[in-house]
Design a protein around this motif. Structure first.
Motif, PDB file in Angstrom:
ATOM      1  N   ALA A 262       0.832  -1.201   0.000  1.00 57.34           N
ATOM      2  CA  ALA A 262       0.000   0.000   0.000  1.00 57.34           C
ATOM      3  C   ALA A 262       0.870   1.256   0.000  1.00 57.34           C
ATOM      4  O   ALA A 262       0.535   2.247  -0.653  1.00 57.34           O
ATOM      5  CB  ALA A 262      -0.930  -0.009   1.200  1.00 57.34           C
ATOM      6  N   THR A 263       1.984   1.214   0.701  1.00 56.36           N
ATOM      7  CA  THR A 263       2.889   2.353   0.752  1.00 56.36           C
ATOM      8  C   THR A 263       3.524   2.614  -0.615  1.00 56.36           C
ATOM      9  O   THR A 263       3.830   3.754  -0.952  1.00 56.36           O
ATOM     10  CB  THR A 263       3.979   2.120   1.810  1.00 56.36           C
ATOM     11  N   LEU A 264       3.704   1.581  -1.411  1.00 61.41           N
ATOM     12  CA  LEU A 264       4.300   1.757  -2.740  1.00 61.41           C
ATOM     13  C   LEU A 264       3.415   2.582  -3.673  1.00 61.41           C
ATOM     14  O   LEU A 264       3.872   3.028  -4.723  1.00 61.41           O
ATOM     15  CB  LEU A 264       4.614   0.406  -3.373  1.00 61.41           C
ATOM     16  N   TRP A 265       2.157   2.809  -3.304  1.00 60.83           N
ATOM     17  CA  TRP A 265       1.290   3.668  -4.117  1.00 60.83           C
ATOM     18  C   TRP A 265       1.762   5.118  -4.099  1.00 60.83           C
ATOM     19  O   TRP A 265       1.307   5.928  -4.898  1.00 60.83           O
ATOM     20  CB  TRP A 265      -0.159   3.583  -3.649  1.00 60.83           C
ATOM     21  N   ILE A 266       2.676   5.445  -3.197  1.00 64.16           N
ATOM     22  CA  ILE A 266       3.242   6.792  -3.171  1.00 64.16           C
ATOM     23  C   ILE A 266       4.020   7.065  -4.455  1.00 64.16           C
ATOM     24  O   ILE A 266       4.062   8.199  -4.933  1.00 64.16           O
ATOM     25  CB  ILE A 266       4.143   6.969  -1.929  1.00 64.16           C
ATOM     26  N   VAL A 267       4.614   6.033  -5.051  1.00 61.38           N
ATOM     27  CA  VAL A 267       5.456   6.221  -6.235  1.00 61.38           C
ATOM     28  C   VAL A 267       4.661   6.751  -7.434  1.00 61.38           C
ATOM     29  O   VAL A 267       5.035   7.785  -7.995  1.00 61.38           O
ATOM     30  CB  VAL A 267       6.222   4.922  -6.571  1.00 61.38           C
ATOM     31  N   PRO A 268       3.579   6.093  -7.875  1.00 65.50           N
ATOM     32  CA  PRO A 268       2.866   6.673  -9.024  1.00 65.50           C
ATOM     33  C   PRO A 268       2.228   8.022  -8.729  1.00 65.50           C
ATOM     34  O   PRO A 268       2.203   8.904  -9.587  1.00 65.50           O
ATOM     35  CB  PRO A 268       1.811   5.629  -9.380  1.00 65.50           C
ATOM     36  N   ILE A 269       1.756   8.206  -7.510  1.00 64.35           N
ATOM     37  CA  ILE A 269       1.192   9.505  -7.146  1.00 64.35           C
ATOM     38  C   ILE A 269       2.288  10.567  -7.169  1.00 64.35           C
ATOM     39  O   ILE A 269       2.097  11.673  -7.675  1.00 64.35           O
ATOM     40  CB  ILE A 269       0.509   9.425  -5.762  1.00 64.35           C
ATOM     41  N   GLY A 270       3.464  10.201  -6.654  1.00 63.01           N
ATOM     42  CA  GLY A 270       4.598  11.126  -6.639  1.00 63.01           C
ATOM     43  C   GLY A 270       5.068  11.509  -8.029  1.00 63.01           C
ATOM     44  O   GLY A 270       5.422  12.671  -8.273  1.00 63.01           O
ATOM     45  N   ILE A 271       5.065  10.566  -8.974  1.00 64.67           N
ATOM     46  CA  ILE A 271       5.520  10.903 -10.324  1.00 64.67           C
ATOM     47  C   ILE A 271       4.516  11.814 -11.018  1.00 64.67           C
ATOM     48  O   ILE A 271       4.904  12.723 -11.750  1.00 64.67           O
ATOM     49  CB  ILE A 271       5.851   9.649 -11.157  1.00 64.67           C
ATOM     50  N   PHE A 272       3.219  11.627 -10.756  1.00 65.82           N
ATOM     51  CA  PHE A 272       2.226  12.546 -11.311  1.00 65.82           C
ATOM     52  C   PHE A 272       2.433  13.955 -10.759  1.00 65.82           C
ATOM     53  O   PHE A 272       2.373  14.934 -11.509  1.00 65.82           O
ATOM     54  CB  PHE A 272       0.803  12.077 -11.000  1.00 65.82           C
ATOM     55  N   VAL A 273       2.671  14.059  -9.466  1.00 70.58           N
ATOM     56  CA  VAL A 273       2.896  15.370  -8.850  1.00 70.58           C
ATOM     57  C   VAL A 273       4.170  16.002  -9.405  1.00 70.58           C
ATOM     58  O   VAL A 273       4.208  17.198  -9.714  1.00 70.58           O
ATOM     59  CB  VAL A 273       2.956  15.229  -7.309  1.00 70.58           C
ATOM     60  N   TYR A 274       5.238  15.199  -9.560  1.00 72.62           N
ATOM     61  CA  TYR A 274       6.506  15.718 -10.081  1.00 72.62           C
ATOM     62  C   TYR A 274       6.349  16.233 -11.510  1.00 72.62           C
ATOM     63  O   TYR A 274       6.818  17.328 -11.837  1.00 72.62           O
ATOM     64  CB  TYR A 274       7.593  14.638 -10.020  1.00 72.62           C
ATOM     65  N   VAL A 275       5.713  15.455 -12.381  1.00 70.18           N
ATOM     66  CA  VAL A 275       5.536  15.874 -13.769  1.00 70.18           C
ATOM     67  C   VAL A 275       4.675  17.130 -13.837  1.00 70.18           C
ATOM     68  O   VAL A 275       4.988  18.069 -14.590  1.00 70.18           O
ATOM     69  CB  VAL A 275       4.934  14.728 -14.615  1.00 70.18           C
ATOM     70  N   ASP A 276       3.615  17.183 -13.046  1.00 67.30           N
ATOM     71  CA  ASP A 276       2.765  18.361 -13.018  1.00 67.30           C
ATOM     72  C   ASP A 276       3.547  19.582 -12.556  1.00 67.30           C
ATOM     73  O   ASP A 276       3.461  20.652 -13.160  1.00 67.30           O
ATOM     74  CB  ASP A 276       1.562  18.111 -12.112  1.00 67.30           C
ATOM     75  N   TRP A 277       4.334  19.435 -11.495  1.00 68.56           N
ATOM     76  CA  TRP A 277       5.153  20.544 -10.983  1.00 68.56           C
ATOM     77  C   TRP A 277       6.159  20.998 -12.039  1.00 68.56           C
ATOM     78  O   TRP A 277       6.325  22.191 -12.266  1.00 68.56           O
ATOM     79  CB  TRP A 277       5.871  20.108  -9.707  1.00 68.56           C
ATOM     80  N   TRP A 278       6.831  20.044 -12.684  1.00 69.37           N
ATOM     81  CA  TRP A 278       7.850  20.397 -13.668  1.00 69.37           C
ATOM     82  C   TRP A 278       7.226  21.145 -14.839  1.00 69.37           C
ATOM     83  O   TRP A 278       7.782  22.135 -15.318  1.00 69.37           O
ATOM     84  CB  TRP A 278       8.566  19.141 -14.179  1.00 69.37           C
ATOM     85  N   GLN A 279       6.088  20.684 -15.321  1.00 75.80           N
ATOM     86  CA  GLN A 279       5.460  21.342 -16.454  1.00 75.80           C
ATOM     87  C   GLN A 279       4.952  22.737 -16.098  1.00 75.80           C
ATOM     88  O   GLN A 279       4.967  23.630 -16.940  1.00 75.80           O
ATOM     89  CB  GLN A 279       4.322  20.483 -17.006  1.00 75.80           C
TER      90      GLN A 279
END
Length: 93
Positions: A29-46
């Motif tokens: 369940a904790t590993l779900w942080i990874v896909p959520i984190g990559i969405f947040v990172y890509v959104d922030w970068w863009q």
């Protein structure tokens, strides 16, 4: 970030989770942080680099996701195996 950096970052996070959590359900369940984190990172970068956006920038959300997730799953399995081996050695069996 490059594919290698995403794999390594995911593997490090997965290894920490694999070593840290005893329950496989909680660890997964904790590993779900990874896909959520990559969405947040890509959104922030863009949002912070609008001058670098192209017509294909939306694909970053699709193709940026698998690599850190693969690294996290591999790191988690390695961390869980290390934790299991250490417990087995400590118990003397």
């Amino acid at each position: 970030m490059t594919i290698e950096a995403l794999l390594i970052a995911g593997a490090i996070f997965g290894l920490i989770v694999g070593l840290g959590f005893r329950s496989h359900k909680l660890g997964c369940a904790t590993l779900w942080i990874v896909p959520i984190g990559i969405f947040v990172y890509v959104d922030w970068w863009q949002k912070t680099h609008p001058e670098n956006l192209r017509s294909t920038s939306g694909l970053d959300f699709v193709f940026g996701l698998p690599f850190p997730c693969m690294g996290a799953m591999g790191g988690y399995l390695a961390g869980a195996a290390i934790r299991y081996a250490a417990i087995k050695k400590r118990n003397g069996s």
